[in-house]
Scaffold this motif. Structure first.
Motif, short mmCIF file in Angstrom:
data_model
loop_
_atom_site.label_atom_id
_atom_site.label_comp_id
_atom_site.label_asym_id
_atom_site.label_seq_id
_atom_site.Cartn_x
_atom_site.Cartn_y
_atom_site.Cartn_z
N GLY A 1 0.85 -1.19 0.00
CA GLY A 1 0.00 0.00 0.00
C GLY A 1 0.87 1.23 0.00
O GLY A 1 1.58 1.51 0.96
N GLU A 2 0.88 1.92 -1.10
CA GLU A 2 1.73 3.08 -1.26
C GLU A 2 0.86 4.33 -1.28
O GLU A 2 0.18 4.60 -2.27
CB GLU A 2 2.54 2.93 -2.56
CG GLU A 2 3.41 4.10 -2.93
CD GLU A 2 4.35 4.53 -1.82
OE1 GLU A 2 4.41 5.73 -1.55
OE2 GLU A 2 5.02 3.66 -1.22
N GLY A 3 0.85 5.04 -0.19
CA GLY A 3 -0.02 6.20 -0.06
C GLY A 3 0.27 7.32 -1.03
O GLY A 3 -0.61 8.07 -1.42
N THR A 4 1.54 7.41 -1.46
CA THR A 4 1.90 8.53 -2.35
C THR A 4 1.28 8.38 -3.73
O THR A 4 1.25 9.33 -4.49
CB THR A 4 3.42 8.60 -2.51
OG1 THR A 4 3.87 7.36 -3.02
CG2 THR A 4 4.10 8.93 -1.21
N ALA A 5 0.80 7.19 -4.07
CA ALA A 5 0.28 6.97 -5.42
C ALA A 5 -1.17 7.42 -5.57
O ALA A 5 -1.73 7.31 -6.65
CB ALA A 5 0.41 5.50 -5.79
N VAL A 6 -1.77 7.91 -4.49
CA VAL A 6 -3.18 8.31 -4.55
C VAL A 6 -3.40 9.34 -5.65
O VAL A 6 -4.32 9.23 -6.46
CB VAL A 6 -3.64 8.85 -3.18
CG1 VAL A 6 -4.96 9.57 -3.29
CG2 VAL A 6 -3.75 7.71 -2.19
N GLY A 7 -2.55 10.33 -5.68
CA GLY A 7 -2.69 11.39 -6.68
C GLY A 7 -2.53 10.87 -8.10
O GLY A 7 -3.14 11.39 -9.03
N GLY B 1 -4.47 8.90 4.31
CA GLY B 1 -4.48 8.54 5.72
C GLY B 1 -4.97 7.12 5.93
O GLY B 1 -4.40 6.36 6.73
N ALA B 2 -6.02 6.74 5.20
CA ALA B 2 -6.57 5.40 5.32
C ALA B 2 -5.55 4.36 4.88
O ALA B 2 -5.37 3.32 5.55
CB ALA B 2 -7.85 5.28 4.50
N LEU C 1 -3.02 3.81 7.48
CA LEU C 1 -3.47 2.95 8.57
C LEU C 1 -3.41 1.48 8.18
O LEU C 1 -2.99 0.63 8.93
CB LEU C 1 -4.91 3.32 8.95
CG LEU C 1 -5.10 4.62 9.72
CD1 LEU C 1 -6.58 4.91 9.90
CD2 LEU C 1 -4.40 4.54 11.09
N TRP C 2 -3.88 1.17 6.98
CA TRP C 2 -3.84 -0.21 6.49
C TRP C 2 -3.67 -0.19 4.96
O TRP C 2 -4.46 0.43 4.24
CB TRP C 2 -5.15 -0.95 6.84
CG TRP C 2 -5.16 -2.38 6.36
CD1 TRP C 2 -4.21 -3.33 6.62
CD2 TRP C 2 -6.13 -3.01 5.52
NE1 TRP C 2 -4.54 -4.51 6.00
CE2 TRP C 2 -5.72 -4.34 5.33
CE3 TRP C 2 -7.31 -2.58 4.92
CZ2 TRP C 2 -6.43 -5.25 4.55
CZ3 TRP C 2 -8.03 -3.48 4.15
CH2 TRP C 2 -7.59 -4.81 3.98
N GLY C 3 -2.64 -0.85 4.51
CA GLY C 3 -2.29 -0.83 3.08
C GLY C 3 -3.40 -1.34 2.18
O GLY C 3 -3.46 -1.00 1.00
N GLY C 4 -4.30 -2.17 2.74
CA GLY C 4 -5.37 -2.74 1.92
C GLY C 4 -6.29 -1.69 1.31
O GLY C 4 -6.93 -1.94 0.28
N PHE C 5 -6.34 -0.50 1.91
CA PHE C 5 -7.20 0.55 1.37
C PHE C 5 -6.69 1.06 0.01
O PHE C 5 -7.39 1.81 -0.67
CB PHE C 5 -7.32 1.72 2.35
CG PHE C 5 -8.26 1.45 3.49
CD1 PHE C 5 -9.61 1.22 3.25
CD2 PHE C 5 -7.81 1.41 4.79
CE1 PHE C 5 -10.47 0.96 4.29
CE2 PHE C 5 -8.67 1.15 5.84
CZ PHE C 5 -10.01 0.91 5.60
N ALA C 6 -5.48 0.65 -0.34
CA ALA C 6 -4.95 1.04 -1.65
C ALA C 6 -5.82 0.50 -2.78
O ALA C 6 -5.70 0.95 -3.92
CB ALA C 6 -3.52 0.54 -1.81
N VAL C 7 -6.69 -0.42 -2.45
CA VAL C 7 -7.56 -1.01 -3.47
C VAL C 7 -8.50 0.04 -4.07
O VAL C 7 -8.97 -0.11 -5.19
CB VAL C 7 -8.35 -2.20 -2.87
CG1 VAL C 7 -9.37 -1.75 -1.87
CG2 VAL C 7 -9.02 -3.02 -3.95
N VAL C 8 -8.77 1.12 -3.34
CA VAL C 8 -9.66 2.14 -3.89
C VAL C 8 -8.89 3.32 -4.49
O VAL C 8 -9.46 4.35 -4.83
CB VAL C 8 -10.68 2.67 -2.83
CG1 VAL C 8 -11.61 1.58 -2.42
CG2 VAL C 8 -9.98 3.27 -1.64
#
Lengths: 43, 566
Positions: free
Chosen positions: B217-223, B311-312, B315-322
């Motif tokens: 789960g890589e939070g920086t990829a959200v954008g 932020g999600a 907390l847990w990398g699985g949220f990267a699914v969205v």
């Protein structure tokens, strides 16, 4: 009559020449992709 | 006209749409576009089942293709799968419209099979996601009827295409199915949906959670993967119009022009109004509406509230699914298609056949560039001869050792594929463990690699000249260079086994045993066993077929049903 034949031959030659020029230009062009790109796309 | 004939006409319409959309992609060879990778003669390897420690996004779709390719050439398999998406999408959406008239049903079917979502995801090569999308209308209908006799079996059958699609397809479908079941006032139905989805997820869930790297789960990829505007109506408006894919290169040419986008907006809004007004008597009406709204909200999360999603994920990398939000507008597409069908039905009833026919033709007329392989974008190509020779050499070698692919990047724009970007096919093309860079680069940003072996090899591989001694110690026997062949070469004592214009193969003698980054086999086998048992259990008794039972899952509306509709 001779004028008509000359015009027809001239038209055919011009067509052939232009067609050949286009073919030659197309054949000499390289593939647009010169360097491999590694991106997954861009936004 | 009987119910089966109506289904058949819808299926044939879907086939026609598929043939029109694929166009030159139907020629002999493979369509290679972004994530869509099919290879000749694929083999079952440890990678097929996600046993190598990579993130199992390709499980079980690769296994499905490999199994089919045992009977039919792989390029034919690809064409059949892609055509099946259009056939299923048109048939399933058409079956949602409770009308005995053909035109309204086809209006829904055409809208669902031919829209920006399908075009953009097809260009992005996400055929596995589209498999789940194609069957989603059946799932929506089945999720609202789980408490009927045979309801759970029916639900399982309708979930099968999404289960084959794997991780993304099943996640999108599960959210919609759970919502429909719960909103329809069936808590037990929700439990059944969760149970079936959970069991069907086991083939990718087990290797996913038991891999050494855990859930990535890589939070920086959200954008990077958030929805983007491809119409003049902003990201949210584009999502409402079923577009808005993150990748600007996979928008069909000409889509989003102000005039056609405005007309498409009128069509979509009209369909939503019609759904709200005339769909109330349908058992899944409320559930599908809530699923559509929920999907739309999730889809817009990355674009509208990126910090929340980051932020999600933190907390847990699985949220990267969205993270890749646009895929969650699929339930909204079901609502739009059903609404368009309902509107066309009312128009036909009011003796406005032109309006009904217009509703059917509008999606195609407003997105003409999906036709002919998305205006020539999807073309079938053959793998170069060098590739076949390389495979012969590497597969024929009895010595152990893995393959490293250079240049160190995951996507390629091969000249022989007309420069179209594609995920490197070598991991599927070769029957050994192939290590590629699985980091994803979008523009100037790179999402870090996930495969533990890629992570270890990255510093050396990035140089373009990794030391042979180091590769040997890491268990690498072959280095395959499939682009920039003139400038990239491992350093040190290597034997050049093949040099061609498209590919070079180097062999390194005495490769050590590779470090064990794989996942334990036994739990994966158990997972496959449970999922397979569930599928076999769901298939009806002899005398019927899976397709017929899917088609028959939707009951036509009785003539007096209209009276109950307010």
């Amino acid at each position: 009559m001779r004028i008509a034949i000359a015009a027809l031959v001239g038209a055919l030659l011009a067509t052939g020449a232009s067609f050949g020029a286009v073919q030659l230009a197309n054949a000499s062009q390289k593939d647009p992709v010169i360097k491999p790109l590694y991106n997954y796309g861009s936004r | 006209m009987g119910e089966r004939t109506r289904h058949l006409v819808a299926a044939l319409t879907g086939l026609g749409l598929g043939l029109a959309a694929l166009g030159p992609g139907l020629a002999p060879g493979f369509v290679l576009s972004y994530d869509m990778v099919f290879v000749p003669d694929p083999a079952f390897t440890s990678m097929t089942f996600g046993l190598t420690g990579v993130v199992p996004r390709h499980v079980p779709s690769d296994a499905f293709v490999t199994a089919l390719a045992a009977a039919v050439p792989a390029d034919i398999v690809q064409k059949l799968v892609l055509l099946a998406i259009f056939v299923m999408a048109c048939t399933s959406a058409a079956s949602l419209v409770p009308s005995r008239r053909l035109l309204p049903r086809l209006a829904a079917g055409v809208c669902y099979a031919w829209n920006p979502f399908v075009a953009e995801r097809l260009l992005l090569g996400q055929w596995a996601l589209l498999l789940g999308y194609a069957a989603l209308p059946w799932v929506v209908a089945a999720a609202a009827r789980t408490d009927e006799p045979g309801g759970t079996r029916r639900l399982t059958r309708t979930l099968l295409p999404a289960a084959i699609g794997g991780f993304a397809a099943l996640t999108v479908t599960a959210i919609a199915a759970l919502t429909v079941a719960l909103v329809s006032g069936r808590p037990r139905g929700g439990l059944r949906v969760a149970g079936v989805v959970g069991a069907l997820s086991l083939p990718w869930l087990v290797p996913g959670v038991s891999r050494a790297g855990g859930v990535p789960g890589e939070g920086t990829a959200v954008g990077l993967f958030a929805a983007r505007a491809d119409t003049p109506f902003g990201a949210a408006g584009s999502l409402l119009l079923l577009g808005g894919v993150w990748n600007g290169e996979t928008v069909p040419s000409g889509y989003g022009a102000p005039v056609t986008a405005a007309i498409w907006l009128i069509v979509v809004v009209g369909a939503l109004v019609a759904y709200g007004k005339w769909g109330r008597g349908l058992p899944w009406w409320r559930g599908a509406a809530v699923a559509g709204i929920a999907g739309f909200a999730i889809a817009g999360l990355g674009a509208v509230a990126a910090p929340v999603l980051e932020g999600a994920i933190g907390l847990w990398g699985g949220f990267a699914v969205v993270r890749d939000g646009q895929q969650y507008v699929a339930p909204l597409a079901v609502v739009v298609a059903a609404g368009l069908g309902l509107a066309a039905d009312r128009a036909a009833e009011a003796r406005w056949p032109g309006v009904a026919a217009g509703a059917m033709a509008a999606p195609v007329l407003l997105l003409p560039t999906l036709a002919w392989g998305a205006a020539g974008e999807l073309r079938a190509v053959r793998y170069p001869d060098d590739w076949a020779r390389a495979r012969q050499i590497i597969n024929g070698d009895p010595e152990q050792g893995d393959v490293l692919v250079l240049p160190w990047a995951s996507y390629r724009s091969y000249p022989w594929n007309h420069g179209r970007r594609v995920l490197d096919p070598l991991p599927r093309y070769l029957h050994r463990r192939v290590i590629v860079d699985d980091a994803v680069t979008v523009g100037e940003t790179t999402v870090p690699p996930e495969d533990p072996r890629s992570v270890r090899l990255a510093p050396a591989a990035k140089t373009g000249a990794p030391p042979a001694a180091m590769l040997r110690a890491e268990g690498i026997r072959y280095v395959v260079v499939d682009a920039d062949t003139g400038s990239i070469r491992p350093e040190g004592e290597v034997a050049e086994m093949l040099r061609g214009p498209d590919l070079v193969v180097y062999r390194i003698g005495g490769a050590a045993s590779a470090a064990g980054d794989g996942v334990p086999v036994a739990p994966v086998v158990v997972g496959w066993g449970i999922a397979s048992l569930l599928v076999f259990w769901s298939i009806p008794a002899p005398g019927t077929t899976l397709s017929l039972s899917l088609l028959g899952s939707i009951k036509p509306r009785r003539p007096d049903d209209r009276r109950r509709t307010p």
